[in-house]
Design a protein around this motif. Structure first.
Motif, PDB file in Angstrom:
ATOM      1  N   TYR A  41       0.837  -1.206   0.000  1.00 21.21           N
ATOM      2  CA  TYR A  41       0.000   0.000   0.000  1.00 21.21           C
ATOM      3  C   TYR A  41       0.868   1.250   0.000  1.00 21.21           C
ATOM      4  N   ASP A  42       1.893   1.262   0.851  1.00 21.11           N
ATOM      5  CA  ASP A  42       2.779   2.423   0.914  1.00 21.11           C
ATOM      6  C   ASP A  42       3.499   2.647  -0.407  1.00 21.11           C
ATOM      7  N   ARG A  43       3.952   1.569  -1.020  1.00 20.77           N
ATOM      8  CA  ARG A  43       4.673   1.708  -2.293  1.00 20.77           C
ATOM      9  C   ARG A  43       3.732   2.204  -3.389  1.00 20.77           C
ATOM     10  N   LEU A  44       2.501   1.672  -3.419  1.00 22.28           N
ATOM     11  CA  LEU A  44       1.522   2.131  -4.404  1.00 22.28           C
ATOM     12  C   LEU A  44       1.201   3.604  -4.193  1.00 22.28           C
ATOM     13  N   LEU A  45       1.110   4.017  -2.944  1.00 15.19           N
ATOM     14  CA  LEU A  45       0.831   5.416  -2.630  1.00 15.19           C
ATOM     15  C   LEU A  45       1.955   6.313  -3.150  1.00 15.19           C
ATOM     16  N   HIS A  46       3.195   5.881  -2.958  1.00 17.67           N
ATOM     17  CA  HIS A  46       4.343   6.649  -3.429  1.00 17.67           C
ATOM     18  C   HIS A  46       4.335   6.773  -4.952  1.00 17.67           C
ATOM     19  N   VAL A  47       4.100   5.654  -5.639  1.00 12.04           N
ATOM     20  CA  VAL A  47       4.076   5.670  -7.108  1.00 12.04           C
ATOM     21  C   VAL A  47       2.927   6.535  -7.613  1.00 12.04           C
ATOM     22  N   THR A  48       1.774   6.444  -6.958  1.00 14.41           N
ATOM     23  CA  THR A  48       0.610   7.212  -7.387  1.00 14.41           C
ATOM     24  C   THR A  48       0.861   8.708  -7.230  1.00 14.41           C
ATOM     25  N   ARG A  49       1.445   9.112  -6.107  1.00  9.62           N
ATOM     26  CA  ARG A  49       1.756  10.529  -5.900  1.00  9.62           C
ATOM     27  C   ARG A  49       2.678  11.046  -7.002  1.00  9.62           C
ATOM     28  N   GLN A  50       3.734  10.308  -7.286  1.00 11.05           N
ATOM     29  CA  GLN A  50       4.675  10.728  -8.322  1.00 11.05           C
ATOM     30  C   GLN A  50       3.987  10.847  -9.668  1.00 11.05           C
ATOM     31  N   THR A  51       3.169   9.857  -9.996  1.00  7.40           N
ATOM     32  CA  THR A  51       2.482   9.841 -11.292  1.00  7.40           C
ATOM     33  C   THR A  51       1.515  11.011 -11.407  1.00  7.40           C
ATOM     34  N   LEU A  52       0.723  11.247 -10.364  1.00 10.26           N
ATOM     35  CA  LEU A  52      -0.240  12.342 -10.400  1.00 10.26           C
ATOM     36  C   LEU A  52       0.462  13.685 -10.495  1.00 10.26           C
ATOM     37  N   SER A  53       1.601  13.823  -9.821  1.00 10.59           N
ATOM     38  CA  SER A  53       2.362  15.065  -9.894  1.00 10.59           C
ATOM     39  C   SER A  53       2.795  15.354 -11.328  1.00 10.59           C
ATOM     40  N   LEU A  54       3.321  14.346 -12.029  1.00  9.75           N
ATOM     41  CA  LEU A  54       3.748  14.525 -13.416  1.00  9.75           C
ATOM     42  C   LEU A  54       2.570  14.849 -14.322  1.00  9.75           C
ATOM     43  N   ARG A  55       1.458  14.168 -14.100  1.00  7.30           N
ATOM     44  CA  ARG A  55       0.284  14.402 -14.945  1.00  7.30           C
ATOM     45  C   ARG A  55      -0.302  15.787 -14.697  1.00  7.30           C
TER      46      ARG A  55
END
Length: 499
Positions: free
Chosen positions: A386-400
């Motif tokens: 869950y923590d890793r998915l949260l980290h990846v999601t934050r990074q992805t949303l920031s770029l988008r």
């Protein structure tokens, strides 16, 4: 091999193997079971041999024979020694009941009998098949490419082990998974600044289910329910079904405003982390003022922390519940937004006496929430996925988000919006001269979809806003999609200027 009788019929009945979908064995079994149950394969019919079935469907002979043997053990087929497989009559077929027409004699007047006509609700509808749109600028949907499917599959497998099944497969008395409650208390809620005990947490089938339970417990006819305007329309619809008086509460640049309308409310529903739909984060001063107002006027606040951990600029503010010293905030959130909306995993944090009453209401509604997904989600959190998915999601949303802002300023510089620091959508004010309904239809025809702003407002009057989501559109399609939207918008603006 002998030529199969009625080969054309069998080729129509049996599926062509799709190796990108469910396992071939599952595909073949499903096709045969459906054909037996709906009568296309009548009782006593001889089926092709295992070798013939393998040839017809493109699967291995072992797979074909294994499917036959399972269907025999389940009672769908009969195996006759040295003769083959036949459709068995042990499984009853579904009887299709005739559909009563509108002219049926003495039919009830269903419109008069229903207490809540659905045409009074306003929805955010999306066209069927929107997932196949080239430019899906929609909110609230996840990107399957980000989801760690192998990790979730492994956690689901662990949830299906014998010891785990014994803990969730029973018809319980309304209890929740102790493991998931523990993970929420230890790993999820502290990130929002919330300390809770197990008797203060209730699992729900998503936040919307939690809202319905709260409405059932607290809202009565003439209860004054304050809702943000613009705000989440399904929360508003739920309270309206309980015949509450809806008080629209204005939203400004610091979140929900302390207004005269707020004084008359018994309850207040709000989305402080990223306001729905504007994306505004309620400031610390405004949060303290709202809590002070609730204490002064004896109000209870329903805090919907629906998008809490997607802050990618600066640090997220603690939840309203975290700074509530008077137990006036009931907190709702969800794991579904990050994991998958279809999993329907939400929770409520409230005083133990409230949770006790909500547990009774939930039992009367659904008895208990499904246990297997609870265990899988608990293990998913426990093992760090869950923590890793949260980290990846934050990074992805920031770029988008950055790509979306740059593209809009390049192709549609006249649009008004606030650059997002978190969340997964942009609330955009459109030119007055544009017919937004016609614009959306033209965009849909080009494979581009955005959410209209009008359903978020209590008033049905035309509003000048749209919501552009970026949670489910890939980064490389954002700029081309905005360019398409810009060209369509320019066409509408040019026609409006000529007239």
């Amino acid at each position: 091999m002998h030529t199969t009788e009625h080969e054309l019929m069998w080729r129509q009945l049996l599926p062509k193997p799709d190796r990108s979908a469910a396992p071939l064995q599952v595909q073949l079994r499903t096709a045969l079971v459906n054909a037996v149950l709906d009568g296309r394969l009548p009782e006593g019919l001889r089926l092709p041999s295992g070798r013939e079935l393998a040839t017809l469907t493109g699967v291995s002979r072992n797979t074909a024979v294994l499917v036959y043997d399972r269907l025999v053990s389940d009672g769908y087929l009969e195996a006759r020694p040295r003769d083959g497989y036949y459709v068995c009559g042990a499984i009853g077929r579904a009887e299709v009941a005739p559909i009563a027409g509108s002219s049926a004699p003495n039919a009830p007047d269903w419109g008069a009998r229903t207490s809540h006509p659905v045409d009074t609700h306003r929805w955010l509808d999306r066209p069927a098949g929107w997932q196949q749109f080239r430019y899906p600028f929609v909110f609230g949907q996840f990107d399957p490419s980000l989801f760690p499917l192998s990790d979730w599959r492994e956690c689901s497998r662990q949830a299906l082990e014998v010891a785990a099944v014994e803990s969730w497969a029973q018809d319980g008395s309304g209890g929740d998974s102790a493991l998931l409650i523990d993970q929420l208390i230890r790993r999820v809620l502290p990130r929002r600044g919330i300390a809770a005990t197990p008797d203060q947490v209730l699992l729900t089938l998503g936040t919307q289910h939690g809202l319905y339970l709260l409405a059932d417990l607290f809202v009565r006819p003439e209860t004054v329910m304050g809702v943000e305007d613009p705000g989440y329309m399904d929360a508003r619809n739920i309270f309206m079904r309980r015949e509450a008086r809806i008080a629209p509460l204005p939203v400004g640049e610091f979140g929900l405003e302390i207004s005269n309308e707020l004084k008359q409310c018994h309850y207040v529903y709000c989305t402080p982390s990223h306001q729905c739909p504007t994306g505004v984060t309620m400031s610390t001063d405004r949060r303290l003022a709202l809590l002070d107002h609730a204490s002064r006027y004896d109000q209870v606040i329903f805090e919907d922390d629906y998008d809490p951990e997607t802050q990618y600029v600066g640090q997220p503010l603690p939840a309203l519940k975290a700074i509530d010293k008077c137990d006036r905030v009931i907190y709702l959130s969800s794991l579904s937004k990050l994991l998958s909306p279809g999993l329907r995993l939400g929770y409520i944090v409230a005083p133990a006496k409230v949770i006790e009453q909500l547990r009774v209401a939930r039992r009367l509604m659904i008895r208990q929430t499904p246990g297997n997904n609870q265990i899988a989600a608990a293990k998913f959190i426990q093992q760090g996925h869950y923590d890793r998915l949260l980290h990846v999601t934050r990074q992805t949303l920031s770029l988008r988000a950055a790509a979306l802002v740059v593209a809009i300023r390049r192709y549609m510089p006249e649009l008004e919006f606030t650059e997002p620091h978190g969340g997964s959508s942009l609330w955009v004010r459109m030119p007055t001269r544009v017919d937004l309904l016609a614009l959306r239809a033209a965009c849909i025809a080009q494979g581009l979809l955005f959410d209209p702003g009008e359903p978020f407002f209590l008033s049905a009057e035309s509003q000048r806003y749209i919501r552009i989501g970026f949670s489910s559109i890939s980064l490389n399609r954002i700029e081309p999609g905005v360019e398409v939207l810009g060209k369509i918008l320019e066409g509408f603006s040019a026609r409006a200027r000529r007239h």
